[in-house]
Every structure is written in C-alpha cells, then in structure tokens.
Design a protein around this motif. Structure first.
Motif, PDB file in Angstrom:
ATOM      1  N   GLY A 145      62.296 147.345 -47.546  1.00 16.41           N
ATOM      2  CA  GLY A 145      63.721 147.626 -47.641  1.00 16.41           C
ATOM      3  C   GLY A 145      64.182 148.593 -46.574  1.00 16.41           C
ATOM      4  O   GLY A 145      65.265 148.452 -45.995  1.00 16.41           O
ATOM      5  N   GLN A 146      63.352 149.584 -46.286  1.00 13.24           N
ATOM      6  CA  GLN A 146      63.702 150.545 -45.242  1.00 13.24           C
ATOM      7  C   GLN A 146      63.697 149.873 -43.869  1.00 13.24           C
ATOM      8  O   GLN A 146      64.568 150.131 -43.039  1.00 13.24           O
ATOM      9  N   ARG A 185      66.823 147.945 -43.417  1.00 11.55           N
ATOM     10  CA  ARG A 185      67.967 148.829 -43.143  1.00 11.55           C
ATOM     11  C   ARG A 185      67.949 149.328 -41.703  1.00 11.55           C
ATOM     12  O   ARG A 185      68.991 149.488 -41.078  1.00 11.55           O
ATOM     13  N   LEU A 236      63.638 146.698 -53.726  1.00 14.76           N
ATOM     14  CA  LEU A 236      63.893 147.011 -52.325  1.00 14.76           C
ATOM     15  C   LEU A 236      65.104 146.235 -51.814  1.00 14.76           C
ATOM     16  O   LEU A 236      65.852 146.719 -50.964  1.00 14.76           O
ATOM     17  N   GLU A 286      68.410 148.050 -52.087  1.00  7.96           N
ATOM     18  CA  GLU A 286      68.714 149.021 -51.040  1.00  7.96           C
ATOM     19  C   GLU A 286      69.509 148.360 -49.916  1.00  7.96           C
ATOM     20  O   GLU A 286      70.495 148.913 -49.414  1.00  7.96           O
TER      21      GLU A 286
END
Length: 264
Positions: free
Chosen positions: A162-163, A166, A193, A196
């Motif tokens: 998920g990070q 992003r 995730l 997010e």
C-alpha cells in the motif's frame, strides 16, 4: 460525488471542451479485438469509473489513451488537441501526452535501488527539467499529501504494498498531469492496504482531479465517481451515474456481472 443538475449547469465549459475525447477507438491483438468501437468523453474535474468482467478491454482502453498501446483506428483528443493515430507520434509530443495524462498501474514500477524521494525526483528532473532542489521540495510535499512524509529516505523494498502504491501515485502527481489514469490500483493489495490507496484517491477526487479509474472496488466507485461505464467484450455496454448503473442496470450482461460481484 455525482454531480447535481445545478453543479453541471455551473460548468458548461466542460461540456464544450472535454479534457479527453475518444471516438470509435479500436485495438486488437491478432484475432482478438480488445477495444471495439469505443467512444467516450471525460470532462475536466470529472471522475470516471470503468468496471466490467476480466478481459473486457478496460486496461487496454486506458493504455490506448496515453498510447502505451496504439489503436488501429479512431480519434483521440486531449483538451481539444487531436493525437494522430495513423502515424508515429514524435517523441517530444508523446512525452508531452504522457506528462499531461499520467498513469498509475497495478504494479508499482518503482526503482528498487533508489530511495522513495529519488523515485519521485528523477522523473521531474529528466522530463520537466526541474532543478534538484525544486524537485525534492515537490516530492516532499506530495509524500506528505499521501501520508508518507517520513519515508523519503526509505527504499521501496522496505515499504508495504500500500505504501509503494502511494509512492507511485505521488510520483505520477509530481509530473503535474492534467488527467490521471488508474489501472486497478488496488488489485495487487490485500483489503487493508488497499484502503490506504483508496483514501488517497478519494482525496484526489475531492480536490477536483480529472480521473479515469479501472477498478473492481465497486463500493469505492459508487462513492467517488461522477459517472460509471461498464465494459464487456471490448465495448461499453452501459453508462450513467453510478447509482443508476448499479441499482437499475438495463443491460442483461451488466446485471449478470453485478450479480457475480455481489455474490462473492
């Protein structure tokens, strides 16, 4: 986020000059026709959700928009400017198209050997010719916007899926695109995730970002999109406000698809 009649009447210029216009786009791979005579328009500030069964041509359509795939026929216009499809597009014009029409893919496509910050600054320096200081400032602003202000010095391999997605969104935004295309941005993520990423996309929609989103996240599409289209067998088989498409579909194929989605 569906537009009310009042909101639509306050933005007549969008109807006169769409951000994106497709006319009779066709793309095939051998004998398989992936996109078959598709026409649509996308207004500035509009969020378009594209849903449908696997293999329906959704991703191929997005890739035709920024010429990652070359349609065999049809008309493509970006902010009223025709993009030639019958001949090679000069590299300079192609770079400008992809700068104005950014894309976020299912896979994150980050450089694993570069820090998060460098993943975002490098395209700015190479394509936009920003100096390193301004590129870094823009990157930090966007990392804060997507909730990753403390990850600039990290490497992608140290981040969750998920990070990483992003970061990929921040990288796309750093190019200052006028339109953003999302191709199933949460399909490779587990549900937690994925939330997010959807939260970031929801914020972009609320800020008025022009977006076309291929997604299997039906609830997200219903909440965020101004308009929804359903594709099957390379064609648009239904379109309209999300509540109309989801609650009162007229196509039997759409009804069957939605039953399958809701029956999972």
């Amino acid at each position: 986020m569906t537009n009310s009649p009042e909101a639509v009447s306050q933005r007549p210029e969008q109807m006169a000059a769409p951000a994106l216009a497709l006319r009779s786009i066709r793309k095939s791979y051998g004998d398989h026709v992936a996109v078959n005579d598709v026409s649509l328009e996308l207004a500035s500030g509009e969020v378009l959700a594209i849903i449908g069964p696997s293999g329906s041509g959704k991703s191929s359509l997005l890739r035709c928009i920024n010429l990652l795939e070359r349609p065999e026929s049809g008309v493509l216009e970006v902010f009223g400017k025709p993009i030639p499809l019958d001949r090679d597009v000069p590299a300079k014009d192609l770079a400008l198209l992809r700068r104005n029409v950014g894309m976020v893919f299912q896979s994150f496509n980050l450089f694993p050997h570069l820090t998060v910050l460098r993943n975002i600054t490098l395209p700015q320096e190479r394509v936009l010719k920003r100096n390193p200081e301004k590129a870094a400032q823009r990157a930090r602003e966007l990392l804060e916007r997507v909730g990753l202000a403390d990850k600039g010095d990290s490497y992608p391999g140290k981040l969750s899926g998920g990070q990483q997605q992003r970061v990929a969104i921040a990288r796309a935004l750093a190019m200052d695109p006028q339109i953003l295309l999302f191709d199933e941005p949460t399909s490779a993520l587990d549900p937690e995730l994925g939330l997010e990423v959807l939260a970031v996309m929801r914020g972009l929609a609320e800020a008025g970002t022009t977006m076309a989103v291929v997604t299997h996240e039906i609830h997200f599409a219903a909440e965020v999109a101004d308009r929804m289209i359903v594709m099957a067998d390379g064609r648009i088989i239904e379109q309209g406000p999300p509540e109309t498409v989801l609650d009162s579909p007229t196509s039997a194929r759409t009804q069957r698809f939605l039953r399958a989605v809701r029956g999972r």
